[in-house]
Design an enzyme around this catalytic site. Structure first.
Site, PDB file in Angstrom:
ATOM      1  N   TYR A  25       0.842  -1.199   0.000  1.00 25.73           N
ATOM      2  CA  TYR A  25       0.000   0.000   0.000  1.00 25.73           C
ATOM      3  C   TYR A  25       0.876   1.248   0.000  1.00 25.73           C
ATOM      4  O   TYR A  25       0.676   2.189   0.740  1.00 25.73           O
ATOM      5  CB  TYR A  25      -0.948  -0.010   1.206  1.00 25.73           C
ATOM      6  CG  TYR A  25      -2.168   0.862   1.032  1.00 25.73           C
ATOM      7  CD1 TYR A  25      -3.184   0.500   0.155  1.00 25.73           C
ATOM      8  CD2 TYR A  25      -2.300   2.057   1.744  1.00 25.73           C
ATOM      9  CE1 TYR A  25      -4.304   1.301  -0.011  1.00 25.73           C
ATOM     10  CE2 TYR A  25      -3.418   2.869   1.592  1.00 25.73           C
ATOM     11  CZ  TYR A  25      -4.414   2.482   0.717  1.00 25.73           C
ATOM     12  OH  TYR A  25      -5.541   3.279   0.554  1.00 25.73           O
ATOM     13  N   SER A  52       1.600   1.637   6.703  1.00 25.14           N
ATOM     14  CA  SER A  52       0.771   1.428   5.512  1.00 25.14           C
ATOM     15  C   SER A  52      -0.461   0.590   5.833  1.00 25.14           C
ATOM     16  O   SER A  52      -1.538   0.799   5.264  1.00 25.14           O
ATOM     17  CB  SER A  52       1.594   0.764   4.404  1.00 25.14           C
ATOM     18  OG  SER A  52       2.627   1.611   3.971  1.00 25.14           O
ATOM     19  N   HIS A 107       5.713  -4.141 -12.627  1.00 21.67           N
ATOM     20  CA  HIS A 107       7.054  -4.131 -13.213  1.00 21.67           C
ATOM     21  C   HIS A 107       7.481  -5.583 -13.356  1.00 21.67           C
ATOM     22  O   HIS A 107       7.221  -6.405 -12.479  1.00 21.67           O
ATOM     23  CB  HIS A 107       8.026  -3.360 -12.316  1.00 21.67           C
ATOM     24  CG  HIS A 107       9.441  -3.317 -12.813  1.00 21.67           C
ATOM     25  ND1 HIS A 107       9.764  -3.128 -14.142  1.00 21.67           N
ATOM     26  CD2 HIS A 107      10.630  -3.434 -12.159  1.00 21.67           C
ATOM     27  CE1 HIS A 107      11.079  -3.128 -14.274  1.00 21.67           C
ATOM     28  NE2 HIS A 107      11.623  -3.316 -13.089  1.00 21.67           N
ATOM     29  N   ASP A 190      12.674  -0.393 -19.229  1.00 24.94           N
ATOM     30  CA  ASP A 190      12.562   0.367 -17.983  1.00 24.94           C
ATOM     31  C   ASP A 190      13.916   0.474 -17.289  1.00 24.94           C
ATOM     32  O   ASP A 190      14.338   1.563 -16.875  1.00 24.94           O
ATOM     33  CB  ASP A 190      11.544  -0.299 -17.064  1.00 24.94           C
ATOM     34  CG  ASP A 190      11.254   0.522 -15.811  1.00 24.94           C
ATOM     35  OD1 ASP A 190      10.505   1.507 -15.919  1.00 24.94           O
ATOM     36  OD2 ASP A 190      11.775   0.173 -14.736  1.00 24.94           O
TER      37      ASP A 190
END
EC number: 1.1.1.86
Length: 334
Positions: A25, A52, A107, A190
């Site tokens: 989170y 979180s 990712h 990336d």
């Protein structure tokens, strides 16, 4: 030719009736969870106790330990830092996966480099917004969006592509448009962008420019202004309209210097070095080094970080920013 998918491209809502667990989170986690929830989906959050965990509860989510969240969910989106995903997957996610689940990432690092090896009976897909989480959330609330990439690594159910597109729409990305890719392409491009240009390349370029001016006898403060502070002006112009917008906006003197001196700094040798960086990404050398250093307590990483924090340009910048209250200065805790 690259195809872009928009809201109207997503004919089937493959997320309908499925429970989605957002694992983590942080920057992306809060944005994905809140956007999906606002779009009417059944969302829970899986995270370890801490700030979180409490924040997710305050935001109205049912929050569970990671293992319990995975047990309850049909779609599991892993939004944890790359370096901890492997252990969390092995200890808390993998033992609780069921056939037909969908495992998702923003990712592709850990899937592409096989740090994580999902079972064959689950879908594996990618939805990667091309912007930080706060922007993903803010634009969603405003009625727009951040574009994203999506891709499928493993289609066990025959629905993985539909689920990934529905997920992209669920977080709002198809408002702006999403581009189909692969885990390999997303990961390698990336990492290359970060290492050769956006982080490694630009940081070294700025440091070298600063050192060149200071070593030639110029004031450190002026060197800072010329090679770092004014970078934002150029990047903003580039962000808004590309390199042609920069060249349209700057003086003729600056534009002429761009053409005649840029190639003297970024020589063909630099491009060859970029190719070598890309090769180390493609063949897994970078990933292996990162994973091994992580397993060794990040000794090399922390040493390199400390070296860079000690560069003279940082001390000069801290003092100069005190003169500019209009800058929302951020103090980095070390």
């Amino acid at each position: 030719m690259t195809k872009v998918y928009y809201d109207q491209s997503v004919e089937k809502d493959a997320l309908q009736g499925k429970k989605i667990a957002i694992i983590g989170y942080g920057s992306q986690g809060h944005a994905h969870a809140q956007n999906l929830k606002d779009n009417g989906y059944d969302v829970i959050v899986g995270i370890r106790p801490g700030h979180s965990f409490d924040k997710a509860k305050e935001d109205g989510f049912d929050v569970y330990p990671v293992a319990e969240a995975v047990k309850q969910a049909d779609v599991i989106m892993v939004l944890l830092p790359d370096e901890i995903q492997g252990n969390v997957y092995k200890n808390e996610i993998e033992p609780n996966l069921e056939a037909g689940n969908a495992l998702a990432f923003a990712h592709g690092f850990n899937i592409h480099f096989e740090v994580i090896k999902p079972p064959k009976d689950v879908d594996v897909f990618l939805v990667a917004p091309k912007g930080p989480g706060h922007l993903v959330r803010r634009t969603f609330v405003e009625g727009t969006a951040v574009p994203a990439l999506f891709g499928v690594q493993q289609d066990a159910t025959g629905q993985a592509r539909d689920i990934s597109l529905s997920y992209a729409k669920g977080i709002g990305a198809t408002r702006a448009g999403v581009i189909e890719t692969t885990f390999k392409e997303e990961t390698e491009t990336d990492l290359f962008g970060e290492q050769a240009v956006l982080c490694g390349g630009i940081h070294k370029l700025i440091q070298s420019g600063f050192e060149t001016l200071v070593e030639a006898g110029y004031q450190k403060e002026l060197a800072y202004f010329e090679v770092l502070h004014e970078m934002k002006l150029i990047v903003d112009l580039m962000y808004e309209g590309g390199m042609e917008n920069v060249r349209y906006s700057i003086s003729n003197t600056a534009e002429y210097g761009d053409y005649v001196s840029g190639p003297r700094v970024i020589t063909p040798d630099v491009k060859d070095n970029m190719k070598a960086v890309l090769k180390d990404i493609q063949n897994g050398n970078f990933a292996n080094s990162f994973v091994k250093d992580n397993e060794n307590g990040f000794k090399e990483f922390y040493k390199l970080r400390e070296q860079q924090h000690g560069h003279e340009i940082e001390a000069v910048g801290r003092e100069l920013r005190k003169m500019m209250p209009f800058i929302k200065s951020k103090s980095i805790q070390k």
